[in-house]
Design a protein around this motif. Structure first.
Motif, PDB file in Angstrom:
ATOM      1  N   MET A   1       0.733  -1.550   0.257  1.00 14.30           N
ATOM      2  CA  MET A   1       0.254  -0.211  -0.159  1.00 14.30           C
ATOM      3  C   MET A   1       1.188   1.278  -0.230  1.00 14.30           C
ATOM      4  O   MET A   1       0.975   2.181  -0.737  1.00 14.30           O
ATOM      5  N   GLU A   2       1.758   1.414   1.171  1.00 14.50           N
ATOM      6  CA  GLU A   2       2.800   2.251   0.736  1.00 14.50           C
ATOM      7  C   GLU A   2       3.351   2.919  -0.392  1.00 14.50           C
ATOM      8  O   GLU A   2       3.913   3.795  -0.642  1.00 14.50           O
ATOM      9  N   VAL A   3       3.750   1.420  -0.623  1.00 19.28           N
ATOM     10  CA  VAL A   3       5.111   1.940  -2.047  1.00 19.28           C
ATOM     11  C   VAL A   3       4.400   2.799  -3.015  1.00 19.28           C
ATOM     12  O   VAL A   3       4.685   3.581  -3.999  1.00 19.28           O
ATOM     13  N   GLY A  33       5.086  -6.478   2.748  1.00 18.25           N
ATOM     14  CA  GLY A  33       4.339  -7.491   3.201  1.00 18.25           C
ATOM     15  C   GLY A  33       4.536  -8.133   5.199  1.00 18.25           C
ATOM     16  O   GLY A  33       4.294  -9.184   5.347  1.00 18.25           O
ATOM     17  N   LYS A  34       6.057  -7.684   5.539  1.00 16.52           N
ATOM     18  CA  LYS A  34       6.374  -8.353   6.350  1.00 16.52           C
ATOM     19  C   LYS A  34       5.716  -8.071   7.955  1.00 16.52           C
ATOM     20  O   LYS A  34       6.334  -8.521   8.777  1.00 16.52           O
ATOM     21  N   GLY A  35       5.028  -7.262   7.749  1.00 18.01           N
ATOM     22  CA  GLY A  35       4.078  -5.712   8.447  1.00 18.01           C
ATOM     23  C   GLY A  35       3.311  -5.329   8.677  1.00 18.01           C
ATOM     24  O   GLY A  35       2.850  -5.069   7.288  1.00 18.01           O
ATOM     25  N   LYS A  36       2.478  -5.028   8.949  1.00 16.90           N
ATOM     26  CA  LYS A  36       1.718  -4.010   9.686  1.00 16.90           C
ATOM     27  C   LYS A  36       1.860  -2.178  10.225  1.00 16.90           C
ATOM     28  O   LYS A  36       2.018  -2.831  11.037  1.00 16.90           O
ATOM     29  N   PRO A  37       1.086  -1.409  10.270  1.00 15.32           N
ATOM     30  CA  PRO A  37       1.471  -0.461   9.798  1.00 15.32           C
ATOM     31  C   PRO A  37       1.796  -0.483  11.815  1.00 15.32           C
ATOM     32  O   PRO A  37      -0.033  -0.473  11.261  1.00 15.32           O
ATOM     33  N   ALA A  38       1.540   0.564  12.418  1.00 17.50           N
ATOM     34  CA  ALA A  38       0.946   0.990  13.494  1.00 17.50           C
ATOM     35  C   ALA A  38       0.402   2.071  13.501  1.00 17.50           C
ATOM     36  O   ALA A  38      -0.061   2.819  12.359  1.00 17.50           O
ATOM     37  N   ILE A  39      -0.969   2.232  14.242  1.00 15.44           N
ATOM     38  CA  ILE A  39      -2.203   3.306  13.840  1.00 15.44           C
ATOM     39  C   ILE A  39      -1.869   4.642  14.303  1.00 15.44           C
ATOM     40  O   ILE A  39      -1.902   5.215  12.834  1.00 15.44           O
ATOM     41  N   GLU A  40      -0.195   4.861  14.922  1.00  8.89           N
ATOM     42  CA  GLU A  40       0.394   5.972  14.368  1.00  8.89           C
ATOM     43  C   GLU A  40       0.433   6.100  13.250  1.00  8.89           C
ATOM     44  O   GLU A  40       0.917   7.053  12.792  1.00  8.89           O
ATOM     45  N   PHE A  56      -6.580   2.013   3.868  1.00  7.96           N
ATOM     46  CA  PHE A  56      -6.146   1.389   4.489  1.00  7.96           C
ATOM     47  C   PHE A  56      -6.772  -0.196   5.035  1.00  7.96           C
ATOM     48  O   PHE A  56      -6.303  -0.431   5.771  1.00  7.96           O
ATOM     49  N   LEU A  57      -8.173   0.439   4.507  1.00 12.24           N
ATOM     50  CA  LEU A  57      -8.836  -1.280   4.438  1.00 12.24           C
ATOM     51  C   LEU A  57      -8.636  -1.903   3.534  1.00 12.24           C
ATOM     52  O   LEU A  57      -8.992  -1.721   2.347  1.00 12.24           O
ATOM     53  N   LEU A  64      -8.495   6.436  -3.907  1.00 13.53           N
ATOM     54  CA  LEU A  64      -9.203   6.715  -2.528  1.00 13.53           C
ATOM     55  C   LEU A  64      -7.888   7.906  -2.204  1.00 13.53           C
ATOM     56  O   LEU A  64      -7.846   8.858  -1.202  1.00 13.53           O
ATOM     57  N   LEU A  65      -6.424   7.917  -3.177  1.00 12.19           N
ATOM     58  CA  LEU A  65      -5.653   8.482  -2.254  1.00 12.19           C
ATOM     59  C   LEU A  65      -4.896   9.968  -3.338  1.00 12.19           C
ATOM     60  O   LEU A  65      -4.476  10.582  -3.042  1.00 12.19           O
ATOM     61  N   VAL A  66      -5.952   9.707  -4.277  1.00 11.61           N
ATOM     62  CA  VAL A  66      -5.360  10.870  -5.363  1.00 11.61           C
ATOM     63  C   VAL A  66      -6.495  12.157  -4.952  1.00 11.61           C
ATOM     64  O   VAL A  66      -8.515  11.838  -5.270  1.00 11.61           O
ATOM     65  N   ASN A  67      -6.372  13.000  -4.660  1.00  8.82           N
ATOM     66  CA  ASN A  67      -7.757  14.079  -3.981  1.00  8.82           C
ATOM     67  C   ASN A  67      -7.067  14.905  -5.238  1.00  8.82           C
ATOM     68  O   ASN A  67      -6.613  15.424  -5.768  1.00  8.82           O
TER      69      ASN A  67
END
Length: 67
Positions: A1-3, A33-40, A56-57, A64-67
């Motif tokens: 997702m972040e990539v 994909g080795k981890g999931k992001p913390a809510i922070e 993130f759902l 959804l990212l492109v405003n």
């Protein structure tokens, strides 16, 4: 997702990680994909880049990212 978000903004891993307050290694784990992001981290990404928390759902798309 972040990539996808990182590439939209033409940032390397180090620069993106610095903007969201995580290490480059942590970002690498998230992108692979080795981890999931913390809510922070999710809050930081959304705040820094103006994206929706909904992205993130499961099943949400990059549009959804492109405003």
């Amino acid at each position: 997702m972040e990539v996808q978000l990182r590439k939209i903004h033409n940032l390397n891993q180090t620069d993106f990680a610095n903007k969201i307050g995580v290490s480059q290694g942590s970002l690498s784990d998230l992108e692979s994909g080795k981890g999931k992001p913390a809510i922070e981290t999710v809050f930081s990404i959304c705040s820094e880049f103006g994206c929706s928390y909904e992205w993130f759902l499961p099943g949400r798309s990059i549009q959804l990212l492109v405003n």
